[in-house]
Write an enzyme that holds these catalytic residues in place. Sequence first.
Site, PDB file in Angstrom:
ATOM      1  N   LYS A  89      -2.822   6.944   1.158  1.00 28.86           N
ATOM      2  CA  LYS A  89      -2.665   7.241   2.585  1.00 28.86           C
ATOM      3  C   LYS A  89      -1.630   8.359   2.707  1.00 28.86           C
ATOM      4  O   LYS A  89      -0.459   8.133   3.022  1.00 28.86           O
ATOM      5  CB  LYS A  89      -2.238   5.978   3.335  1.00 28.86           C
ATOM      6  CG  LYS A  89      -2.649   5.998   4.777  1.00 28.86           C
ATOM      7  CD  LYS A  89      -2.631   4.614   5.369  1.00 28.86           C
ATOM      8  CE  LYS A  89      -2.609   4.664   6.869  1.00 28.86           C
ATOM      9  NZ  LYS A  89      -3.684   5.447   7.476  1.00 28.86           N
TER      10      LYS A  89
ATOM     11  N   GLU B 175     -16.547   5.523   5.322  1.00 26.02           N
ATOM     12  CA  GLU B 175     -15.732   5.009   6.428  1.00 26.02           C
ATOM     13  C   GLU B 175     -15.800   6.014   7.564  1.00 26.02           C
ATOM     14  O   GLU B 175     -16.508   7.022   7.472  1.00 26.02           O
ATOM     15  CB  GLU B 175     -14.289   4.784   5.973  1.00 26.02           C
ATOM     16  CG  GLU B 175     -13.587   6.037   5.464  1.00 26.02           C
ATOM     17  CD  GLU B 175     -12.174   5.782   4.953  1.00 26.02           C
ATOM     18  OE1 GLU B 175     -11.552   4.784   5.346  1.00 26.02           O
ATOM     19  OE2 GLU B 175     -11.682   6.609   4.160  1.00 26.02           O
TER      20      GLU B 175
ATOM     21  N   ARG C 184       0.843  -1.213   0.000  1.00 24.79           N
ATOM     22  CA  ARG C 184       0.000   0.000   0.000  1.00 24.79           C
ATOM     23  C   ARG C 184       0.870   1.252   0.000  1.00 24.79           C
ATOM     24  O   ARG C 184       0.562   2.239  -0.663  1.00 24.79           O
ATOM     25  CB  ARG C 184      -0.937  -0.029   1.216  1.00 24.79           C
ATOM     26  CG  ARG C 184      -1.991   1.055   1.194  1.00 24.79           C
ATOM     27  CD  ARG C 184      -3.069   0.827   2.217  1.00 24.79           C
ATOM     28  NE  ARG C 184      -2.583   1.046   3.582  1.00 24.79           N
ATOM     29  CZ  ARG C 184      -3.323   0.852   4.679  1.00 24.79           C
ATOM     30  NH1 ARG C 184      -4.573   0.426   4.558  1.00 24.79           N
ATOM     31  NH2 ARG C 184      -2.838   1.073   5.868  1.00 24.79           N
TER      32      ARG C 184
END
Length: 294
Positions: free
Chosen positions: A153, A186, A53
């Site tokens: 992220k 989320e 990721r």
Amino acid sequence: MSEQLVYLDGEFVPMSEAKIPVLDHGLLYGDGIFEGIRAYNGAVFKLDEHLKRFLSAAKAIHLTLPLTSEEIREVVLESCRKNNIVDGYIRLVCTRGADGLGLYPNAKAHGPRLFCIAGQVALYPEEAYRNGLKVVTSSLRRNKATIVDPQIKSLNYLNNILASIEAHRSEADEALMLNEEGLVTECTGDNIFMIKDGVIWTPPVYLGTLDGITRQAVIAIARDLGYPVKEEPFTHFNLLNCDEAFLTGTAAEIIALTVLDGQNIGDGYAGEITMKLLTAFREYTKKPESGVKI
Ligand code: PXG
């Protein structure tokens, strides 16, 4: 106890000396990426998934990492060894570097800065796992993927931080974030799941959700236990009227959502399937195959 050692830019330095220059683009503009990782029982949980990721996020922001994936893997493991981590929390960060005050990253200045902090994890008290969290719906929408994709992220977490501040101002633990279409995405630092009639639902990542490592592990565990899992959109109405709901994240693991906008979800306590998944998840974290040995 000796001082925590932080990997910064090629060396391990004491925490009090681990400093970033004021011209770093990570600080000036949130220009960089990070991972929050857990260590359990002497192994780094899902380290290879976190690295994957991290590399995808670097690619998405045109950031050339200063080390190879294999070398970063070793940095994470060595950070744990140097700080005697058996169970803990690791923060891996790469900033654009010291690039000056211009928006366009100046490649001639200092290159990307990689650092890694290995320390202890801040946990919710155990009763929070039985009582669950109070969540309010944020007035802020989750970033659209066409603006800044929530799958990156990045160090720019203002969208999440502002929603978190809003939640705490109304004495809730977390904020539920919807996307522009009003679909559930989320929470500010956790993915969301709901259970209705024995079926487990979680929003697909294309709605504007981080593809959480815990989310992936929970989907696999739930399917192993025989529960059907749907990665399909659902609304605030669906969530409000589900049987059980829970959040997943590296820090929180699996924690029930028991009050939404002042109304109980189910009976207002952590549900049976949620607790079953939490037990199975905690067992899984202790297994050698769930991580990379420190
Ligand atoms: N969504 C977002 C937006 C996140 O930042 C998760 C979901 C869960 O993903 P993982 O891979 O951890 O299962 C995150 C996690 C915190 C904290 O203090 C959490 C995150 C980042 C910073 C702080 O709980 N990320």
